[in-house]
Scaffold this active site. Structure first.
Site, PDB file in Angstrom:
ATOM      1  CG  ASP A  15      -2.070   0.955   1.112  1.00  0.00           C
ATOM      2  OD1 ASP A  15      -2.352   1.422  -0.010  1.00  0.00           O
ATOM      3  OD2 ASP A  15      -2.699   1.255   2.148  1.00  0.00           O
ATOM      4  NE  ARG A  19      -1.521   6.652   1.282  1.00  0.00           N
ATOM      5  CZ  ARG A  19      -1.515   5.732   2.231  1.00  0.00           C
ATOM      6  NH1 ARG A  19      -1.246   6.070   3.473  1.00  0.00           N
ATOM      7  NH2 ARG A  19      -1.779   4.479   1.932  1.00  0.00           N
ATOM      8  CD  GLU A  62     -13.452  -4.773  -1.233  1.00  0.00           C
ATOM      9  OE1 GLU A  62     -12.267  -5.141  -1.179  1.00  0.00           O
ATOM     10  OE2 GLU A  62     -14.413  -5.562  -1.104  1.00  0.00           O
ATOM     11  CG  ASN A  63      -7.907  -1.986  -5.191  1.00  0.00           C
ATOM     12  OD1 ASN A  63      -7.001  -2.790  -4.995  1.00  0.00           O
ATOM     13  ND2 ASN A  63      -8.122  -0.972  -4.369  1.00  0.00           N
ATOM     14  CD1 TRP A  64     -13.257  -5.339  -8.949  1.00  0.00           C
ATOM     15  CD2 TRP A  64     -12.693  -4.566 -10.966  1.00  0.00           C
ATOM     16  NE1 TRP A  64     -12.681  -6.374  -9.650  1.00  0.00           N
ATOM     17  CE2 TRP A  64     -12.328  -5.936 -10.890  1.00  0.00           C
ATOM     18  CE3 TRP A  64     -12.433  -3.868 -12.155  1.00  0.00           C
ATOM     19  CZ2 TRP A  64     -11.720  -6.617 -11.944  1.00  0.00           C
ATOM     20  CZ3 TRP A  64     -11.824  -4.561 -13.212  1.00  0.00           C
ATOM     21  CH2 TRP A  64     -11.479  -5.913 -13.096  1.00  0.00           C
ATOM     22  NE  ARG A  66      -7.601   2.056  -5.560  1.00  0.00           N
ATOM     23  CZ  ARG A  66      -6.404   2.155  -5.022  1.00  0.00           C
ATOM     24  NH1 ARG A  66      -5.373   2.519  -5.767  1.00  0.00           N
ATOM     25  NH2 ARG A  66      -6.210   1.882  -3.748  1.00  0.00           N
ATOM     26  CB  SER A 187      -7.840  -3.405   2.942  1.00  0.00           C
ATOM     27  OG  SER A 187      -7.564  -2.192   3.596  1.00  0.00           O
ATOM     28  CD  GLU A 198       2.477 -12.621  15.948  1.00  0.00           C
ATOM     29  OE1 GLU A 198       2.450 -11.434  16.338  1.00  0.00           O
ATOM     30  OE2 GLU A 198       2.021 -13.576  16.606  1.00  0.00           O
TER      31      GLU A 198
END
Ligand code: IPE
Ligand code: IPE
Ligand code: MG
Length: 236
Positions: A15, A19, A62-64, A66, A187, A198
């Protein structure tokens, strides 16, 4: 690092590409390109360190949501990556695999994936799995459907049966899930499989998450005490 302290299965939520670019005054696509380049670095490092399974979250269900143009960039970077890296995967004896609803990806990407998977299927050093159109919830729904379609009676369904119908059937659960960019959430990644993983969070954006950052994350993992619900073993 003693081998018991080295994770067998490392899962990474890559990720922070957007940014990373934004911080440099660049378009998000530049961040994705830099991120794709970094996949090479981390795959090689993991193979060299003796990690058996590396599972990378590349595109979520969920990136669809965008913008179409950004999705297009991500998919074209995927085919570029496969074209560029196939020889390298072969050289490093790495097997490529995918999890996620691959059948819903565009044809060119499915074709490139099928080719690379077939070419590397006998490789044994490490399994590199790309999570593409992957969501833990969608995977669970598909697993339940497969169980029903197979006519498995409800009394025979247990955790092992469910695990065997997930996309990760046959994989050990991830020992650690690493997420870059400072976000502290899953996510929708490996929801069933990460029950006892972990969780390791790095503030570094994915394109800058190099070998040193990977080693620091693995070192953090090595210092964790995994209990799996049991009480601490007495020393000695
Ligand atoms: C990760 O970087 C790549 C994908 C999710 C495909 P992002 O694109 O999510 O970057 P940020 O989180 O917006 O910085
Ligand atoms: C998770 O990152 C998905 C991938 C890395 C492929 P996102 O950037 O999509 O996640 P959210 O939206 O911040 O939770
Ligand atoms: Mg993100």
């Amino acid at each position: 690092m003693p081998s018991s302290l080295l994770p067998t299965h490392v899962a990474i939520i890559m990720d922070g590409n957007g940014r990373w670019a934004q911080a440099r005054g660049l378009e998000r696509s530049h961040g994705h390109r830099a991120g794709a380049k970094n996949v090479h670095t981390i795959v090689s490092a993991c193979a060299r360190l003796g990690i058996s399974y590396l599972t990378l979250y590349a595109f979520s269900t969920e990136n669809w949501n965008r913008p179409k143009a950004e999705i297009g960039v991500l998919f074209s970077l995927l085919t570029d990556f496969l074209g560029r890296e196939l020889a390298e995967l072969e050289r490093q004896n790495i097997r490529l695999a995918t999890i996620g609803a691959i059948e819903d990806l565009p044809f060119a990407q499915r074709q490139a994936l099928a080719h690379a998977i077939a070419k590397t299927k006998h490789n044994t050093a490490m399994t590199l799995t790309l999570a593409l159109n992957y969501g833990g919830r969608s995977e669970l729904v598909r697993a339940v459907r497969a169980i029903v379609d197979a006519g498995i009676p409800s009394a025979s369904i247990n955790e092992d049966v469910l695990a065997a119908h997930l996309d990760t059937a046959g994989y050990p659960d991830p020992d650690c899930v690493i997420r870059t960019s400072g976000e502290m959430r899953l996510s929708n990644y490996l929801l069933f499989q990460s029950a006892y993983s972990e969780l390791i969070f790095s503030p570094v954006f994915w394109p800058d998450f190099g070998e040193a950052e990977l080693k620091a994350a693995l070192d953090e993992y090595a210092h964790r005490k995994r209990r799996f619900g049991k009480i601490e073993e007495p020393a000695g």
